[in-house]
Design a protein around this motif. Structure first.
Motif, PDB file in Angstrom:
ATOM      1  N   GLU A   1      18.405  18.800  10.175  1.00  0.00           N
ATOM      2  CA  GLU A   1      17.633  17.614  10.550  1.00  0.00           C
ATOM      3  C   GLU A   1      18.067  16.399   9.722  1.00  0.00           C
ATOM      4  N   GLY A   2      18.451  15.348  10.445  1.00  0.00           N
ATOM      5  CA  GLY A   2      18.886  14.133   9.783  1.00  0.00           C
ATOM      6  C   GLY A   2      20.355  14.119   9.405  1.00  0.00           C
ATOM      7  N   HIS A   3      21.039  15.241   9.588  1.00  0.00           N
ATOM      8  CA  HIS A   3      22.456  15.334   9.212  1.00  0.00           C
ATOM      9  C   HIS A   3      23.333  15.731  10.392  1.00  0.00           C
ATOM     10  N   ALA A   4      22.828  15.576  11.616  1.00  0.00           N
ATOM     11  CA  ALA A   4      23.619  15.902  12.801  1.00  0.00           C
ATOM     12  C   ALA A   4      23.285  14.920  13.911  1.00  0.00           C
TER      13      ALA A   4
ATOM     14  N   SER B   1      23.214  13.544  17.934  1.00  0.00           N
ATOM     15  CA  SER B   1      22.814  14.214  19.175  1.00  0.00           C
ATOM     16  C   SER B   1      24.010  14.916  19.807  1.00  0.00           C
ATOM     17  N   GLU B   2      25.203  14.319  19.686  1.00  0.00           N
ATOM     18  CA  GLU B   2      26.413  14.958  20.228  1.00  0.00           C
ATOM     19  C   GLU B   2      26.716  16.252  19.485  1.00  0.00           C
ATOM     20  N   GLU B   3      26.546  16.240  18.173  1.00  0.00           N
ATOM     21  CA  GLU B   3      26.799  17.456  17.384  1.00  0.00           C
ATOM     22  C   GLU B   3      25.782  18.536  17.707  1.00  0.00           C
ATOM     23  N   ILE B   4      24.548  18.149  17.943  1.00  0.00           N
ATOM     24  CA  ILE B   4      23.523  19.138  18.306  1.00  0.00           C
ATOM     25  C   ILE B   4      23.854  19.785  19.649  1.00  0.00           C
ATOM     26  N   ASP B   5      24.270  18.965  20.610  1.00  0.00           N
ATOM     27  CA  ASP B   5      24.686  19.516  21.908  1.00  0.00           C
ATOM     28  C   ASP B   5      25.862  20.482  21.740  1.00  0.00           C
TER      29      ASP B   5
ATOM     30  N   VAL C   1      30.470  22.395  13.687  1.00  0.00           N
ATOM     31  CA  VAL C   1      30.736  21.088  14.299  1.00  0.00           C
ATOM     32  C   VAL C   1      30.983  20.010  13.256  1.00  0.00           C
ATOM     33  N   SER C   2      30.727  20.347  11.973  1.00  0.00           N
ATOM     34  CA  SER C   2      30.911  19.368  10.901  1.00  0.00           C
ATOM     35  C   SER C   2      30.898  20.106   9.571  1.00  0.00           C
ATOM     36  N   ARG C   3      31.244  19.397   8.516  1.00  0.00           N
ATOM     37  CA  ARG C   3      31.179  19.979   7.176  1.00  0.00           C
ATOM     38  C   ARG C   3      29.744  20.338   6.825  1.00  0.00           C
ATOM     39  N   ASP C   4      28.804  19.456   7.201  1.00  0.00           N
ATOM     40  CA  ASP C   4      27.392  19.729   6.900  1.00  0.00           C
ATOM     41  C   ASP C   4      26.911  20.980   7.617  1.00  0.00           C
ATOM     42  N   ALA C   5      27.304  21.163   8.871  1.00  0.00           N
ATOM     43  CA  ALA C   5      26.881  22.339   9.620  1.00  0.00           C
ATOM     44  C   ALA C   5      27.402  23.608   8.966  1.00  0.00           C
ATOM     45  N   LEU C   6      28.654  23.589   8.529  1.00  0.00           N
ATOM     46  CA  LEU C   6      29.223  24.762   7.862  1.00  0.00           C
ATOM     47  C   LEU C   6      28.513  25.037   6.545  1.00  0.00           C
ATOM     48  N   ALA C   7      28.252  23.987   5.765  1.00  0.00           N
ATOM     49  CA  ALA C   7      27.583  24.157   4.476  1.00  0.00           C
ATOM     50  C   ALA C   7      26.175  24.711   4.655  1.00  0.00           C
ATOM     51  N   VAL C   8      25.455  24.218   5.658  1.00  0.00           N
ATOM     52  CA  VAL C   8      24.091  24.685   5.904  1.00  0.00           C
ATOM     53  C   VAL C   8      24.081  26.161   6.302  1.00  0.00           C
TER      54      VAL C   8
END
Length: 325
Positions: free
Chosen positions: A26-29, A31-35, A49-56
């Motif tokens: 939340e707050g780090h993605a 709408s395109e990344e969420i899709d 989809v991003s560095r943040d997604a991988l880290a999370v």
């Protein structure tokens, strides 16, 4: 970095569903990344989809992801191993990077559908099955790709990841975790499946050639073998050579072999004369010597495991049943 229980099998590593990943981001993605997260989840891929997604998903500081991406050489250890008369240079990933690679390779292997003639790095397939393809042949023609993993370039890896379902951005990010010095790392858990995916177009051409010359085909990692029961097709070697012109992958001329019966026909170290795979005469003699040493109690304790491994392998070959063509 300790690997939590059963996380490798989870498409989302520490999470159980894509919705949990989205909530954690939340707050780090965008709408395109969420899709994109939901799309990748739907096709069975880790939604990186991003560095943040991988880290999370990994539960680590984003700084570690940045370091793995920007300074990959810090996360490998090098050691040589003997290979015939030479050496193979191994770059084994350290724990943090190895965890990421094992997790992603597990899911790539589930999504990748190999052509029928591909046996290497495919769950449930073996070099015994690859050799058995050529049983009953009157000739065998084999070529070997030099440095298969390192010569699979970053661009080929990115293309492979796009083919399997990742976006251009995700593919570019992920390739940095799998490659070293411009190609797949020799020793990374991801290299086997990614080399297969990257080689898919070449596999298709090889299959077309096998059909054109009415011969059999198998590929086990970097070892490509053709065989047939009729006269050896004189145009086959040139047809294979032309495939690799202009490609990153190159053939090793010193390993190109043509064998025509009654000369010995050997594939992956096994004889393929007749309707069953068999050990070579030299290997059979070694097995008889090992059996005698064991029966006589002359085997040292530190050699016992290795010798029993050879005996077990000989039994597997002897009991192997050649599938119908």
């Amino acid at each position: 970095m300790k690997l939590p229980h059963l996380t490798i099998e989870s498409q989302f590593f520490l999470f159980e569903a894509a919705t949990e990943v989205v909530t954690a981001l939340e707050g780090h993605a965008s709408s395109e990344e969420i899709d994109e997260i939901y799309r990748l989840a739907e096709i069975g891929l880790p939604p990186i989809v991003s560095r943040d997604a991988l880290a999370v998903m990994l539960g680590v500081n984003p700084g570690l992801i940045w370091s793995l991406e920007q300074k990959p050489e810090k996360y490998y250890r090098y050691f040589p191993i003997k290979k015939g008369k030479g050496e193979r240079h191994i770059y084994a990933p350290r724990v943090a990077l190895k965890v990421i690679q094992k997790w992603i390779s597990f899911h790539l292997s589930k999504v990748y559908l190999p052509p029928k003639h591909v046996f290497g790095f495919v769950p449930g397939k073996s070099h015994l099955q690859a050799a058995a393809v050529h049983c009953g042949a009157s000739w065998v023609f084999s070529v070997d790709i030099r440095d298969f993993f390192p010569s699979t370039s970053v661009l080929q890896v990115e293309k492979a990841l796009r083919v399997i379902g990742y976006s251009t951005g995700s593919a570019s990010l992920l390739a940095k975790f799998f490659c070293l010095s411009g190609g797949l790392a020799q020793g990374a858990p991801t290299s086997p499946v990614l080399s297969n995916i990257a080689f898919y177009d070449v596999d298709s051409v090889l299959l077309d050639i096998s059909k054109a010359y009415e011969c059999r085909l198998s590929r086990y990692a970097d070892d490509i073998v053709f065989s047939g029961a009729c006269e050896f097709p004189a145009g086959l070697p040139m047809a294979i050579s032309q495939i690799f012109e202009g490609l990153d992958w190159k053939l090793a001329p010193e390993k190109t072999e043509t064998a025509i019966s009654p000369n010995r026909l050997k594939v992956h170290g096994l004889l393929v004369h007749g309707d069953r795979i068999r050990l070579t005469k030299g290997y059979r003699n070694r097995i008889r010597a090992y059996e005698h040493l064991l029966a006589s109690g002359l085997v040292r304790d530190d050699d016992r495991r290795r010798i029993k491994g050879h005996l077990k392998y000989a039994q597997q070959v002897a009991e192997f049943i050649t599938p119908p063509n």
